[in-house]
Design an enzyme around this catalytic site. Sequence first.
Site, mmCIF file in Angstrom:
data_model
loop_
_atom_site.group_PDB
_atom_site.id
_atom_site.type_symbol
_atom_site.label_atom_id
_atom_site.label_comp_id
_atom_site.label_asym_id
_atom_site.label_seq_id
_atom_site.Cartn_x
_atom_site.Cartn_y
_atom_site.Cartn_z
ATOM 1 N N GLY A 2 -15.354 96.483 -14.056
ATOM 2 C CA GLY A 2 -16.802 96.416 -13.838
ATOM 3 C C GLY A 2 -17.322 97.443 -12.844
ATOM 4 O O GLY A 2 -18.462 97.363 -12.397
ATOM 5 N N HIS A 27 -7.325 85.896 -15.366
ATOM 6 C CA HIS A 27 -8.191 87.062 -15.127
ATOM 7 C C HIS A 27 -8.384 87.234 -13.616
ATOM 8 O O HIS A 27 -8.437 86.258 -12.878
ATOM 9 C CB HIS A 27 -9.534 86.851 -15.831
ATOM 10 C CG HIS A 27 -10.373 88.089 -15.852
ATOM 11 N ND1 HIS A 27 -11.134 88.474 -14.775
ATOM 12 C CD2 HIS A 27 -10.548 89.044 -16.800
ATOM 13 C CE1 HIS A 27 -11.750 89.616 -15.078
ATOM 14 N NE2 HIS A 27 -11.410 89.978 -16.301
ATOM 15 N N LYS A 47 -17.263 87.059 -20.413
ATOM 16 C CA LYS A 47 -17.464 86.448 -19.093
ATOM 17 C C LYS A 47 -18.587 85.393 -19.161
ATOM 18 O O LYS A 47 -18.707 84.707 -20.162
ATOM 19 C CB LYS A 47 -17.773 87.524 -18.058
ATOM 20 C CG LYS A 47 -16.769 88.674 -18.093
ATOM 21 C CD LYS A 47 -16.850 89.558 -16.891
ATOM 22 C CE LYS A 47 -15.930 90.751 -17.090
ATOM 23 N NZ LYS A 47 -15.673 91.484 -15.895
ATOM 24 N N GLU A 81 -4.879 95.032 -15.814
ATOM 25 C CA GLU A 81 -6.250 95.313 -15.398
ATOM 26 C C GLU A 81 -6.280 95.616 -13.897
ATOM 27 O O GLU A 81 -6.305 94.694 -13.077
ATOM 28 C CB GLU A 81 -7.135 94.101 -15.674
ATOM 29 C CG GLU A 81 -7.220 93.722 -17.126
ATOM 30 C CD GLU A 81 -8.530 93.028 -17.439
ATOM 31 O OE1 GLU A 81 -9.259 93.543 -18.277
ATOM 32 O OE2 GLU A 81 -8.827 91.995 -16.823
ATOM 33 N N SER A 140 -13.196 99.005 -17.210
ATOM 34 C CA SER A 140 -14.221 99.999 -17.560
ATOM 35 C C SER A 140 -13.867 100.823 -18.797
ATOM 36 O O SER A 140 -14.101 102.035 -18.848
ATOM 37 C CB SER A 140 -14.516 100.911 -16.359
ATOM 38 O OG SER A 140 -15.036 100.147 -15.288
ATOM 39 N N GLU A 175 -10.886 87.787 -11.899
ATOM 40 C CA GLU A 175 -12.042 87.059 -11.343
ATOM 41 C C GLU A 175 -11.671 85.605 -11.072
ATOM 42 O O GLU A 175 -12.188 84.981 -10.149
ATOM 43 C CB GLU A 175 -13.241 87.181 -12.299
ATOM 44 C CG GLU A 175 -13.831 88.582 -12.238
ATOM 45 C CD GLU A 175 -14.497 89.067 -13.505
ATOM 46 O OE1 GLU A 175 -14.800 88.244 -14.390
ATOM 47 O OE2 GLU A 175 -14.714 90.297 -13.616
ATOM 48 N N ASN A 185 -14.140 90.394 -23.486
ATOM 49 C CA ASN A 185 -14.311 89.276 -22.551
ATOM 50 C C ASN A 185 -15.785 89.218 -22.173
ATOM 51 O O ASN A 185 -16.261 90.063 -21.421
ATOM 52 C CB ASN A 185 -13.429 89.539 -21.313
ATOM 53 C CG ASN A 185 -13.673 88.534 -20.205
ATOM 54 O OD1 ASN A 185 -14.289 87.490 -20.415
ATOM 55 N ND2 ASN A 185 -13.194 88.834 -19.008
HETATM 56 C C1 PEP Z 1 -12.668 92.578 -17.774
HETATM 57 O O1 PEP Z 1 -13.495 91.792 -17.407
HETATM 58 O O2 PEP Z 1 -11.570 92.159 -18.164
HETATM 59 C C2 PEP Z 1 -12.985 94.008 -17.752
HETATM 60 C C3 PEP Z 1 -12.026 94.859 -17.990
HETATM 61 O O3 PEP Z 1 -14.276 94.348 -17.471
HETATM 62 P P1 PEP Z 1 -14.953 95.807 -17.613
HETATM 63 O O4 PEP Z 1 -14.569 96.353 -18.957
HETATM 64 O O5 PEP Z 1 -16.420 95.574 -17.475
HETATM 65 O O6 PEP Z 1 -14.395 96.655 -16.500
#
Ligand code: PEP
Length: 251
Positions: free
Chosen positions: A173, A95, A11, A167, A213, A97, A9
């Site tokens: 992040g 997601h 973003k 997630e 992460s 976000e 992703n």
């Molecule tokens: C994501 O944005 O779906 C995500 C898991 O980000 P990160 O790997 O940076 O934690």
Amino acid sequence: MRKKIIAGNWKMYKNSAEAVALVEGLKKELGAPNGVEVVVCPPFVNLTEVAKVVAGTHIALGAQNLFWETEGAFTGEISGAMVKATGAEYVIIGHSERRQFFGETNATVNKRLKAALKVGLKPIVCVGENLAEREGGKTFDVVKDHITGSLVDLTKEEMKTLVIAYEPVWAIGTGKTATSAQAQEVHKFIRDLLVKMFDQTTAEATRIQYGGSVKPENAAELMSQPDIDGALVGGASLKADSFAAIIKNTK
Ligand code: PEP
């Protein structure tokens, strides 16, 4: 046997030239397919350019969102058919976000999901608790609410192309990864829930990714868990070498 799926992703990172350079780099780093399904999800404006680079490779293309209406006076929105026409195969929906900053709810996730399925896009539906919810012992309640609310009125047939991404918001992040045991526990909970909502066959066939992460160093351990079928990767997908290393570390 579920084929593992690793999706990046991107973003709101990478302009068109940068996106092309990243996926060119990924192609080089990956070499021959290793049995893992690979997806890259650039911003909308780069889908068409990235599609040209991945054409004929084992890297699939995905978008990060879509709008549920087919067309009309919806300034700034992108329909499923428009996404599909770029060559995209997947679309991330719900997601955290988007839930956090753009008012996404289970009901709107459900509408987007149905719009995606209608045009033949494979949805990657995101669910997961935030830190306060985890610390308050609400993880399973929240995940159950996200899954049941997002998948309202879906048929077993429609579930065939759907991917779920668990997630935990506190791990996105932040550099804080769920332990493989924490992740496996929730993935198993989701699979058991799918048995109740659909049936055993559907639950066993549905791929459930972990996101939060994921890095080359923790990918192998997470991916070795029985109910973890891949990863949705943010930060580490923005560099060809780290994203390729995650894919190569996935068995
Ligand atoms: C994501 O944005 O779906 C995500 C898991 O980000 P990160 O790997 O940076 O934690």
